[in-house]
Write an enzyme that holds these catalytic residues in place. Structure first.
Site, PDB file in Angstrom:
ATOM      1  N   THR A 163      -4.383 -12.673  11.114  1.00  0.00           N
ATOM      2  CA  THR A 163      -4.851 -13.906  10.462  1.00  0.00           C
ATOM      3  C   THR A 163      -4.521 -15.115  11.341  1.00  0.00           C
ATOM      4  O   THR A 163      -5.332 -16.033  11.467  1.00  0.00           O
ATOM      5  CB  THR A 163      -4.231 -14.034   9.054  1.00  0.00           C
ATOM      6  OG1 THR A 163      -4.504 -12.819   8.346  1.00  0.00           O
ATOM      7  CG2 THR A 163      -4.818 -15.198   8.288  1.00  0.00           C
ATOM      8  N   SER A 182      -1.371  -3.631  10.886  1.00  0.00           N
ATOM      9  CA  SER A 182      -1.053  -4.494   9.753  1.00  0.00           C
ATOM     10  C   SER A 182       0.101  -5.436  10.080  1.00  0.00           C
ATOM     11  O   SER A 182       1.091  -5.037  10.697  1.00  0.00           O
ATOM     12  CB  SER A 182      -0.654  -3.634   8.557  1.00  0.00           C
ATOM     13  OG  SER A 182      -1.698  -2.750   8.265  1.00  0.00           O
ATOM     14  N   ASP A 186      -9.710  -9.541   8.950  1.00  0.00           N
ATOM     15  CA  ASP A 186      -9.155  -8.202   8.663  1.00  0.00           C
ATOM     16  C   ASP A 186     -10.132  -7.055   8.893  1.00  0.00           C
ATOM     17  O   ASP A 186      -9.726  -6.008   9.371  1.00  0.00           O
ATOM     18  CB  ASP A 186      -8.652  -8.161   7.208  1.00  0.00           C
ATOM     19  CG  ASP A 186      -7.735  -6.983   6.929  1.00  0.00           C
ATOM     20  OD1 ASP A 186      -6.861  -6.704   7.770  1.00  0.00           O
ATOM     21  OD2 ASP A 186      -7.895  -6.339   5.884  1.00  0.00           O
ATOM     22  N   ASN A 240      -2.072 -18.134  22.734  1.00  0.00           N
ATOM     23  CA  ASN A 240      -2.871 -16.917  22.962  1.00  0.00           C
ATOM     24  C   ASN A 240      -4.291 -17.264  23.408  1.00  0.00           C
ATOM     25  O   ASN A 240      -5.016 -16.408  23.921  1.00  0.00           O
ATOM     26  CB  ASN A 240      -2.887 -16.041  21.710  1.00  0.00           C
ATOM     27  CG  ASN A 240      -1.501 -15.483  21.405  1.00  0.00           C
ATOM     28  OD1 ASN A 240      -0.668 -15.381  22.310  1.00  0.00           O
ATOM     29  ND2 ASN A 240      -1.248 -15.122  20.160  1.00  0.00           N
ATOM     30  N   CYS A 251       0.501  -7.923  12.123  1.00  0.00           N
ATOM     31  CA  CYS A 251       0.808  -8.264  13.522  1.00  0.00           C
ATOM     32  C   CYS A 251       0.150  -9.573  13.922  1.00  0.00           C
ATOM     33  O   CYS A 251      -0.047  -9.840  15.109  1.00  0.00           O
ATOM     34  CB  CYS A 251       0.334  -7.149  14.457  1.00  0.00           C
ATOM     35  SG  CYS A 251       1.495  -5.796  14.575  1.00  0.00           S
ATOM     36  N   GLY A 252      -0.249 -10.373  12.953  1.00  0.00           N
ATOM     37  CA  GLY A 252      -0.744 -11.709  13.286  1.00  0.00           C
ATOM     38  C   GLY A 252      -2.251 -11.811  13.414  1.00  0.00           C
ATOM     39  O   GLY A 252      -2.749 -12.735  14.054  1.00  0.00           O
ATOM     40  N   HIS A 258     -10.749  -2.240  11.620  1.00  0.00           N
ATOM     41  CA  HIS A 258      -9.670  -3.104  11.135  1.00  0.00           C
ATOM     42  C   HIS A 258      -9.496  -4.222  12.164  1.00  0.00           C
ATOM     43  O   HIS A 258      -8.572  -4.213  12.973  1.00  0.00           O
ATOM     44  CB  HIS A 258      -8.409  -2.246  11.009  1.00  0.00           C
ATOM     45  CG  HIS A 258      -7.274  -2.909  10.315  1.00  0.00           C
ATOM     46  ND1 HIS A 258      -5.972  -2.542  10.516  1.00  0.00           N
ATOM     47  CD2 HIS A 258      -7.241  -3.904   9.393  1.00  0.00           C
ATOM     48  CE1 HIS A 258      -5.177  -3.278   9.763  1.00  0.00           C
ATOM     49  NE2 HIS A 258      -5.923  -4.114   9.077  1.00  0.00           N
ATOM     50  N   TYR A 268      -1.648  -3.391  -7.153  1.00  0.00           N
ATOM     51  CA  TYR A 268      -1.386  -4.256  -6.012  1.00  0.00           C
ATOM     52  C   TYR A 268      -2.431  -4.145  -4.900  1.00  0.00           C
ATOM     53  O   TYR A 268      -2.782  -3.033  -4.476  1.00  0.00           O
ATOM     54  CB  TYR A 268      -0.008  -3.904  -5.413  1.00  0.00           C
ATOM     55  CG  TYR A 268       0.391  -4.890  -4.342  1.00  0.00           C
ATOM     56  CD1 TYR A 268       1.008  -6.083  -4.678  1.00  0.00           C
ATOM     57  CD2 TYR A 268       0.086  -4.654  -3.011  1.00  0.00           C
ATOM     58  CE1 TYR A 268       1.324  -7.012  -3.709  1.00  0.00           C
ATOM     59  CE2 TYR A 268       0.398  -5.576  -2.031  1.00  0.00           C
ATOM     60  CZ  TYR A 268       1.020  -6.752  -2.392  1.00  0.00           C
ATOM     61  OH  TYR A 268       1.317  -7.671  -1.433  1.00  0.00           O
ATOM     62  N   PHE A 302       0.868 -17.536  19.230  1.00  0.00           N
ATOM     63  CA  PHE A 302       0.122 -18.514  18.416  1.00  0.00           C
ATOM     64  C   PHE A 302      -0.965 -19.189  19.260  1.00  0.00           C
ATOM     65  O   PHE A 302      -1.744 -18.493  19.910  1.00  0.00           O
ATOM     66  CB  PHE A 302       1.100 -19.496  17.760  1.00  0.00           C
ATOM     67  CG  PHE A 302       2.071 -18.786  16.844  1.00  0.00           C
ATOM     68  CD1 PHE A 302       1.646 -18.288  15.619  1.00  0.00           C
ATOM     69  CD2 PHE A 302       3.399 -18.573  17.216  1.00  0.00           C
ATOM     70  CE1 PHE A 302       2.519 -17.600  14.775  1.00  0.00           C
ATOM     71  CE2 PHE A 302       4.273 -17.882  16.378  1.00  0.00           C
ATOM     72  CZ  PHE A 302       3.818 -17.414  15.163  1.00  0.00           C
ATOM     73  N   GLY A 303      -1.022 -20.539  19.263  1.00  0.00           N
ATOM     74  CA  GLY A 303      -2.105 -21.254  19.959  1.00  0.00           C
ATOM     75  C   GLY A 303      -2.196 -20.910  21.437  1.00  0.00           C
ATOM     76  O   GLY A 303      -3.274 -20.974  22.045  1.00  0.00           O
ATOM     77  N   ARG A 313       0.852  -1.185   0.000  1.00  0.00           N
ATOM     78  CA  ARG A 313       0.000   0.000   0.000  1.00  0.00           C
ATOM     79  C   ARG A 313       0.892   1.241   0.000  1.00  0.00           C
ATOM     80  O   ARG A 313       1.930   1.270   0.643  1.00  0.00           O
ATOM     81  CB  ARG A 313      -0.887   0.023   1.255  1.00  0.00           C
ATOM     82  CG  ARG A 313      -1.977  -1.018   1.238  1.00  0.00           C
ATOM     83  CD  ARG A 313      -2.939  -0.834   2.400  1.00  0.00           C
ATOM     84  NE  ARG A 313      -2.340  -1.203   3.666  1.00  0.00           N
ATOM     85  CZ  ARG A 313      -1.835  -0.379   4.566  1.00  0.00           C
ATOM     86  NH1 ARG A 313      -1.836   0.937   4.348  1.00  0.00           N
ATOM     87  NH2 ARG A 313      -1.313  -0.808   5.685  1.00  0.00           N
ATOM     88  N   GLY A 357      -4.410  -3.762  -1.657  1.00  0.00           N
ATOM     89  CA  GLY A 357      -5.316  -2.729  -1.148  1.00  0.00           C
ATOM     90  C   GLY A 357      -5.332  -1.464  -1.998  1.00  0.00           C
ATOM     91  O   GLY A 357      -6.268  -0.663  -1.901  1.00  0.00           O
ATOM     92  N   SER A 413       4.483 -10.523   0.536  1.00  0.00           N
ATOM     93  CA  SER A 413       3.792 -11.386  -0.437  1.00  0.00           C
ATOM     94  C   SER A 413       2.494 -11.903   0.185  1.00  0.00           C
ATOM     95  O   SER A 413       2.368 -11.974   1.411  1.00  0.00           O
ATOM     96  CB  SER A 413       4.698 -12.537  -0.863  1.00  0.00           C
ATOM     97  OG  SER A 413       5.174 -13.249   0.256  1.00  0.00           O
ATOM     98  N   ARG A 414       1.555 -12.263  -0.667  1.00  0.00           N
ATOM     99  CA  ARG A 414       0.184 -12.519  -0.193  1.00  0.00           C
ATOM    100  C   ARG A 414      -0.416 -13.789  -0.768  1.00  0.00           C
ATOM    101  O   ARG A 414      -0.090 -14.187  -1.889  1.00  0.00           O
ATOM    102  CB  ARG A 414      -0.718 -11.347  -0.623  1.00  0.00           C
ATOM    103  CG  ARG A 414      -0.317 -10.008  -0.041  1.00  0.00           C
ATOM    104  CD  ARG A 414      -0.817  -9.857   1.355  1.00  0.00           C
ATOM    105  NE  ARG A 414      -0.179  -8.761   2.077  1.00  0.00           N
ATOM    106  CZ  ARG A 414      -0.631  -8.313   3.242  1.00  0.00           C
ATOM    107  NH1 ARG A 414      -1.698  -8.850   3.803  1.00  0.00           N
ATOM    108  NH2 ARG A 414       0.008  -7.342   3.868  1.00  0.00           N
TER     109      ARG A 414
HETATM  110  O1  O2Y Z   1      -3.401  -4.168   0.979  1.00  0.00           O
HETATM  111  C1  O2Y Z   1      -2.292  -4.553   0.707  1.00  0.00           C
HETATM  112  O2  O2Y Z   1      -1.929  -4.537  -0.425  1.00  0.00           O
HETATM  113  C2  O2Y Z   1      -1.305  -5.014   1.662  1.00  0.00           C
HETATM  114  S1  O2Y Z   1      -1.691  -4.562   3.272  1.00  0.00           S
HETATM  115  C3  O2Y Z   1      -2.994  -5.552   3.848  1.00  0.00           C
HETATM  116  C4  O2Y Z   1      -3.529  -6.573   3.102  1.00  0.00           C
HETATM  117  C5  O2Y Z   1      -4.523  -7.359   3.634  1.00  0.00           C
HETATM  118  C6  O2Y Z   1      -4.979  -7.078   4.877  1.00  0.00           C
HETATM  119  N1  O2Y Z   1      -4.484  -6.066   5.595  1.00  0.00           N
HETATM  120  C7  O2Y Z   1      -3.497  -5.316   5.121  1.00  0.00           C
HETATM  121  C8  O2Y Z   1      -3.044  -4.200   5.985  1.00  0.00           C
HETATM  122  O3  O2Y Z   1      -2.135  -3.462   5.662  1.00  0.00           O
HETATM  123  O4  O2Y Z   1      -3.636  -4.033   7.053  1.00  0.00           O
HETATM  124 MN    MN Z   2      -5.295  -5.293   7.390  1.00  0.00          MN
END
Ligand code: O2Y
Ligand code: MN
Length: 609
Positions: free
Chosen positions: A278, A273, A298, A520, A275-276, A251, A222, A517-518, A82, A224, A390-391
């Site tokens: 997911t 963003s 998210d 938490n 920080c875990g 968020h 790309y 992780f678990g 972003r 977001g 990477s995503r």
């Molecule tokens: O949006 C992007 O391209 C990368 S950043 C992102 C992507 C998915 C979920 N959250 C984020 C974030 O920056 O919070």
């Molecule tokens: Mn996000």
């Protein structure tokens, strides 16, 4: 416009929605695409578009045995995150954008954008994507239409949002309002010019007009920046809608927790963003008898129900998760969802057998890979194989542990809200707020060390109110006032309890004090037991922290010193923290809510006494 006239456009369009038709014509006249295509969201369409993208070199098909119906994309190295410095909130008044946003007067910005978009889709197809964020059968469905010249965006939007014919039909039947979201990669093609695999433009603009509720994005393909239903609509524009309509666009992940007594609870959690979120959303609890199911990783839209309870809905249909660090060891639930296929990966590495790989995916590092920039890679290469941002983009209904309530338009009742930062010091593992306003104080001062999710320096501490710093679509002070004011709508008995958490505190030796992780789940259990009045806590100047014995540590491989390092409230650290919050609050000027100033004064006087 290339080979298409506006009258033919009107005749062929699968809608009679006059505002939509007029907008599509206006955009086509400006951007001059070769053709216009109305996206229907079908599987055949997805198959055709992905085939075309493979032919164009944008997508690489993966091994169908291991990653069925899945593809990898590799962006331009200058288009990997972003672009916050190029993200604008163009409210009529600068003060309404506030200090957390870039601002430009709408008329000036529109002049600039009109110049950029003139002819910007030449040589390309202009796709019209009707979408809805949240449920199509919600009481008040939130429609959008994205116009884009990127088929990669269409394919990704199909995973991340509900799109296509059903949406367009309902939008048309209701003659409903929609958020116009215009996107161009900004790379027109001259006749005969060969396209590149990842077209984009070095000049990038991600622009929001909050009063009109519209979005314009130029130059980036790309994440977001380009999938405009996500951050642009569901957070920046939705936060403005939420302010005006009395709800919250946040968020946050949403998860469902079931106790050994079979009682269900729902937790919403805001983390900056990367920080875990997911990982927490898809957590496997380590404590006996407790179960976690996910609703979202998210974005969370919350509004009060008829009994004054706060209800949460995930408006998205997919996961757009950070790949590095997601692995069979750390997040097997995400890995299982990914392994079902139907995914698009961006900027990951390729294995020699047509699979994908990223740092942290497996315990063993492959001996050879093709890195995200197409170079040969071995463990000796001395650089990451996958880009740190990477995503994976995967349909949410591929998650085995998806809660059935994900599909309910009325959402779930929120019992607890967690605000979490990434801090090496100062912030204990968990602190319960004294009350709603104190919880908002915690959220407003949330802080984290920066990561690769956004362009810019990594590792710098930045304040991130409610983890919404890059996503608040209006003045941040007014946003905090909105949060405070909402308690008036609530049934006080049903107002969620608020907790501040920090999985990332370090021991004096520098290691993580808490395994995360678990594990938490132990913190979640403590929070639920606080709600039920069953767990002990010590009252400190910053709120209630667990007593030594109140956190379930059965079977936990953590030393007493580590636990102390994780949980300790250290007044000397908080002297520094309070001064830093004072500096942070100075940015808000007059817009800082008086209640939060009073919270800071209260904290300082408690620390002094
Ligand atoms: O949006 C992007 O391209 C990368 S950043 C992102 C992507 C998915 C979920 N959250 C984020 C974030 O920056 O919070
Ligand atoms: Mn996000």
């Amino acid at each position: 416009m290339g080979n298409l006239t506006t009258s033919r456009l009107t005749a062929d369009a699968p809608t009679t929605h006059q505002k939509l038709l007029a907008w599509v014509e206006e955009v086509a006249e400006l951007t001059q695409p070769d053709s216009i295509y109305w996206v229907n969201g079908s599987e055949e369409e997805y198959a055709r578009l992905t085939t075309e993208l493979v032919e164009a070199g944008t997508l690489v098909p993966l091994n169908p045995e291991t990653f069925p119906n899945s593809f990898a994309a590799f962006s331009d190295p200058a288009d990997v995150a972003r672009v916050e410095e190029q993200t604008f909130i163009c409210s009529e008044k600068e003060a309404d954008a506030g200090f957390t946003n870039n601002w430009m007067a709408p008329a000036e910005m529109k002049g600039k954008l009109n110049t950029l978009f003139a002819g910007s889709m030449r040589g390309r197809t202009m796709y019209v994507i009707p979408f809805v964020m949240g449920h199509l059968d919600a009481e008040d469905p939130k429609f959008g239409v994205e116009i884009t010249d990127s088929a990669y965006v269409v394919a990704s939007m199909r995973i991340m949002a509900r799109i296509g014919t059903d949406v367009l039909d309902k939008l048309t039947a209701m003659n409903a309002f929609f958020v116009p979201a215009l996107h161009s990669v900004g790379a027109p093609l001259e006749p005969g010019q060969k396209d590149v695999a990842w077209p984009c433009n070095p000049d990038k603009w991600i622009v929001h007009f909050p009063e009109e509720r519209s979005i314009v994005s130029y130059g980036s393909g790309y994440g977001g920046n380009a999938l405009l239903g996500k951050k642009c609509f569901s957070l920046r524009i939705a936060s403005v809608m939420a302010r005006d309509e009395g709800w919250l666009a946040e968020h946050m992940l949403i998860l469902k927790l079931t106790s050994p007594e079979n009682k269900d609870y729902h937790v919403a959690a805001a983390f900056p963003s990367a920080c875990g979120k997911t990982n927490l959303a898809l957590l496997d609890p380590t404590i006996k008898g407790w179960k976690v199911e996910t609703l979202g990783d998210d974005i969370n839209w919350m509004r009060f129900g008829k009994d004054g309870e706060l209800r949460a809905v995930n408006p998205e249909a997919g996961l757009f998760g950070v790949a590095p660090g997601t692995g069979w060891g750390t997040n097997p639930n995400a890995m299982r969802a990914i392994a079902k296929g139907n995914s698009i990966f961006t900027n990951v590495a390729l294995t020699d057998d047509g699979g994908v790989w990223w740092e942290g995916m497996t315990d063993e590092t492959p001996a050879h890979l093709t890195d995200w920039q197409g170079n040969d890679w071995t463990p000796e290469s001395g650089r990451p194989a996958a880009h740190p941002n990477s995503r994976f983009c995967t349909p949410i209904d591929q998650i085995d542990m998806l809660a059935e309530e994900y599909f309910a338009p009325e959402g779930v009742q929120v019992d607890a809200i967690l605000f979490g930062g990434r801090r090496k010091t100062t912030i204990p593992l968990v602190t319960e707020a004294r009350d709603w306003t104190n919880g908002i104080f915690m959220g407003s001062t949330l802080s984290s060390e920066t990561t690769a999710a956004a362009a810019g320096a990594v590792g710098v501490v930045r304040r991130d109110p409610m983890a919404m710093l890059p996503f608040i679509g209006y003045n941040a002070g007014d946003y905090l006032k909105h949060w405070i004011s909402l308690s008036a709508k609530a049934n006080p008995e049903k107002l969620p309890k608020i907790f501040l958490v920090n999985w990332f505190r370090r021991t004096p030796e520098g290691g993580f004090a808490w395994p995360g992780f678990g594990e938490n789940s132990r913190v979640l259990k403590w929070a639920i037991e606080r709600i039920e009045g069953k767990a002990d806590a010590v009252e400190t100047p910053i709120g209630f922290v667990p007593t030594a014995g109140s956190l379930d540590t059965d079977g936990l491989d953590v030393s007493a010193e580590e636990l102390d390092a994780a949980l300790a409230f250290r007044p000397e650290e908080w002297e520094v923290e309070a001064a830093s919050i004072e500096d942070w609050y100075a940015n808000f000027g007059e817009a800082l809510p008086a209640d939060l100033r009073a919270e800071l004064d209260g904290l300082k006087s408690r620390l002094a006494s």
